[in-house]
Design a protein around this motif. Structure first.
Motif, PDB file in Angstrom:
ATOM      1  N   GLY A 189       0.820  -1.209   0.000  1.00 57.80           N
ATOM      2  CA  GLY A 189       0.000   0.000   0.000  1.00 57.80           C
ATOM      3  C   GLY A 189       0.849   1.252   0.000  1.00 57.80           C
ATOM      4  O   GLY A 189       0.570   2.204  -0.739  1.00 57.80           O
ATOM      5  N   LYS A 190       1.896   1.264   0.811  1.00 60.65           N
ATOM      6  CA  LYS A 190       2.779   2.432   0.841  1.00 60.65           C
ATOM      7  C   LYS A 190       3.485   2.617  -0.500  1.00 60.65           C
ATOM      8  O   LYS A 190       3.602   3.733  -1.012  1.00 60.65           O
ATOM      9  CB  LYS A 190       3.807   2.291   1.962  1.00 60.65           C
ATOM     10  CG  LYS A 190       4.705   3.525   2.103  1.00 60.65           C
ATOM     11  CD  LYS A 190       5.697   3.379   3.230  1.00 60.65           C
ATOM     12  CE  LYS A 190       6.476   4.695   3.432  1.00 60.65           C
ATOM     13  NZ  LYS A 190       7.080   5.199   2.181  1.00 60.65           N
ATOM     14  N   ALA A 191       3.940   1.503  -1.068  1.00 56.27           N
ATOM     15  CA  ALA A 191       4.630   1.586  -2.362  1.00 56.27           C
ATOM     16  C   ALA A 191       3.693   2.112  -3.449  1.00 56.27           C
ATOM     17  O   ALA A 191       4.082   2.952  -4.270  1.00 56.27           O
ATOM     18  CB  ALA A 191       5.177   0.214  -2.749  1.00 56.27           C
ATOM     19  N   LEU A 192       2.455   1.622  -3.454  1.00 48.25           N
ATOM     20  CA  LEU A 192       1.491   2.059  -4.464  1.00 48.25           C
ATOM     21  C   LEU A 192       1.102   3.526  -4.248  1.00 48.25           C
ATOM     22  O   LEU A 192       0.984   4.296  -5.216  1.00 48.25           O
ATOM     23  CB  LEU A 192       0.248   1.172  -4.420  1.00 48.25           C
ATOM     24  CG  LEU A 192      -0.823   1.453  -5.483  1.00 48.25           C
ATOM     25  CD1 LEU A 192      -0.255   1.303  -6.888  1.00 48.25           C
ATOM     26  CD2 LEU A 192      -2.022   0.522  -5.283  1.00 48.25           C
ATOM     27  N   ALA A 193       0.920   3.906  -2.995  1.00 49.32           N
ATOM     28  CA  ALA A 193       0.572   5.299  -2.699  1.00 49.32           C
ATOM     29  C   ALA A 193       1.700   6.243  -3.107  1.00 49.32           C
ATOM     30  O   ALA A 193       1.464   7.295  -3.716  1.00 49.32           O
ATOM     31  CB  ALA A 193       0.260   5.456  -1.211  1.00 49.32           C
ATOM     32  N   ASP A 194       2.940   5.862  -2.787  1.00 46.90           N
ATOM     33  CA  ASP A 194       4.081   6.706  -3.144  1.00 46.90           C
ATOM     34  C   ASP A 194       4.217   6.831  -4.657  1.00 46.90           C
ATOM     35  O   ASP A 194       4.481   7.919  -5.187  1.00 46.90           O
ATOM     36  CB  ASP A 194       5.375   6.141  -2.548  1.00 46.90           C
ATOM     37  CG  ASP A 194       5.477   6.343  -1.041  1.00 46.90           C
ATOM     38  OD1 ASP A 194       4.676   7.125  -0.495  1.00 46.90           O
ATOM     39  OD2 ASP A 194       6.354   5.710  -0.425  1.00 46.90           O
ATOM     40  N   ARG A 195       4.053   5.712  -5.362  1.00 46.71           N
ATOM     41  CA  ARG A 195       4.164   5.764  -6.822  1.00 46.71           C
ATOM     42  C   ARG A 195       3.063   6.634  -7.428  1.00 46.71           C
ATOM     43  O   ARG A 195       3.322   7.458  -8.308  1.00 46.71           O
ATOM     44  CB  ARG A 195       4.083   4.352  -7.409  1.00 46.71           C
ATOM     45  CG  ARG A 195       4.367   4.300  -8.914  1.00 46.71           C
ATOM     46  CD  ARG A 195       4.127   2.922  -9.477  1.00 46.71           C
ATOM     47  NE  ARG A 195       2.690   2.628  -9.592  1.00 46.71           N
ATOM     48  CZ  ARG A 195       2.210   1.425  -9.913  1.00 46.71           C
ATOM     49  NH1 ARG A 195       3.040   0.406 -10.105  1.00 46.71           N
ATOM     50  NH2 ARG A 195       0.914   1.242 -10.006  1.00 46.71           N
TER      51      ARG A 195
END
Length: 338
Positions: A189-195
């Motif tokens: 989730g963090k990776a997707l949000a950051d991207r």
């Protein structure tokens, strides 16, 4: 728009623009002088997973948007149903697309085409059809229903998690985080949000900074029987603001999210550009049919036949593809700047 997103959007610069090299967008532009019809298109309509296949860490207990604490113990069979298809997009983006067994009509991206549609007709679920899919968790919100079906599914012992139905630029990252938490994949989730946040920022490089802002009116059409212009809180207003423009409906004094189109409303809005869903534009006979709507021909956009359209399932989803949507729309609105 939140300060965090606004700063990155306005000052993302060239480095962040490179983020979009792997997810380029396309536009079919009628003219470089800002006239004619332009269809904005993302190069790949499928959500891009941050990992090939995610693994959930369970159980997790989350508080849904309805205030109910829900414990999720199994994410092997997910149903995601909302009016905009955002939840299904997010499931795919998190790397859990292979677990999605049911989706709403609006989740019309190619990778989901063979997944059963649990909302035939676009807005209504049926208990039996969903139970037949043997779901272990259902992701939904109040944009879809009926509520009694959602209650029946929860009463059947299925984990039903509600999410915020708002679709705005500010809701994109919190929605991704909330879905990731419910499915036990917070790191993804963090990776997707950051991207996603980076791509939103990068899209800002396509927006001219010193030009007078365009006035854009979002028109919602479903044949001649449903013709609406958007105002504040529609979601379209946030998209238009992010594109460096002004929402013509809001600027003209509208106070509701959508109101029926009248000659007076359109002339008061005085849009430079009409923003529409592709299927909605087709439902009224395309650009020629649009010219027959009362008031259209008397606006700057009508005189120049200036229309930007985009696929229905993409335009207002405000999901993980938001940066790509903004980039494609910016290219369509500012062809001379791309």
């Amino acid at each position: 728009m939140s300060n965090r997103i606004r700063v990155r959007f306005l000052f993302g610069g060239l480095v962040l623009a490179l983020v979009l090299l792997g997810c380029s967008t396309e536009t079919t532009t009628a003219a470089k002088d800002g006239t004619g019809v332009t269809t904005a298109t993302v190069a790949n309509a499928d959500p891009r997973p941050v990992v090939a296949k995610a693994t959930s860490t369970l159980p997790v207990t989350v508080r849904g948007f309805d205030g109910v604490d829900v414990t999720v113990t199994d994410t092997s069979r997910i149903v995601a149903a909302d009016r905009y298809g955002t939840l299904a997009q997010t499931v795919f983006g998190l790397g859990l697309g292979d677990r999605l067994v049911g989706r709403s009509t609006a989740a019309a991206f190619p990778a989901a085409k063979n997944i059963p549609d649990v909302t035939p007709g676009g807005s209504a679920m049926t208990t039996e059809a969903i139970l037949n899919l043997n779901p272990t968790v259902i992701l939904t919100d109040t944009s879809i229903g009926p509520k009694k079906v959602q209650d029946q599914l929860r009463a059947a012992g299925i984990a039903v998690v509600y999410f915020d139905p708002a679709r705005t630029l500010e809701s994109v990252v919190p929605q991704i985080d909330a879905v990731a938490q419910a499915l036990g994949v917070p790191q993804q989730g963090k990776a997707l949000a950051d991207r996603t946040e980076g791509e939103i920022a990068a899209a800002g490089t396509h927006v001219p900074k010193n030009a007078d802002p365009l006035r854009i009116a979002f028109l919602y059409m479903r044949g001649p029987a449903i013709t609406m212009i958007a105002g504040p809180g529609s979601g379209a207003d946030a998209l238009i603001e992010a594109l460096g423009a002004k929402d013509a409906g809001t600027e003209s004094g509208l106070t509701q999210q959508f109101v029926p189109i009248t000659s007076e409303a359109l002339i008061a809005a005085a849009p430079d550009v009409f923003l529409m869903m592709t299927d909605g534009l087709a439902s009224i006979g395309g650009p020629d049919g649009l010219q027959k709507i009362p008031g259209v021909a008397q606006t700057p956009a009508g005189k120049n036949k200036r229309v930007v359209d985009m696929q229905d399932s993409e335009l207002l989803s405000f999901g993980p593809n938001t940066g790509e949507v903004l980039s494609a729309l910016a290219g369509a609105l500012y062809p001379q700047h791309t």
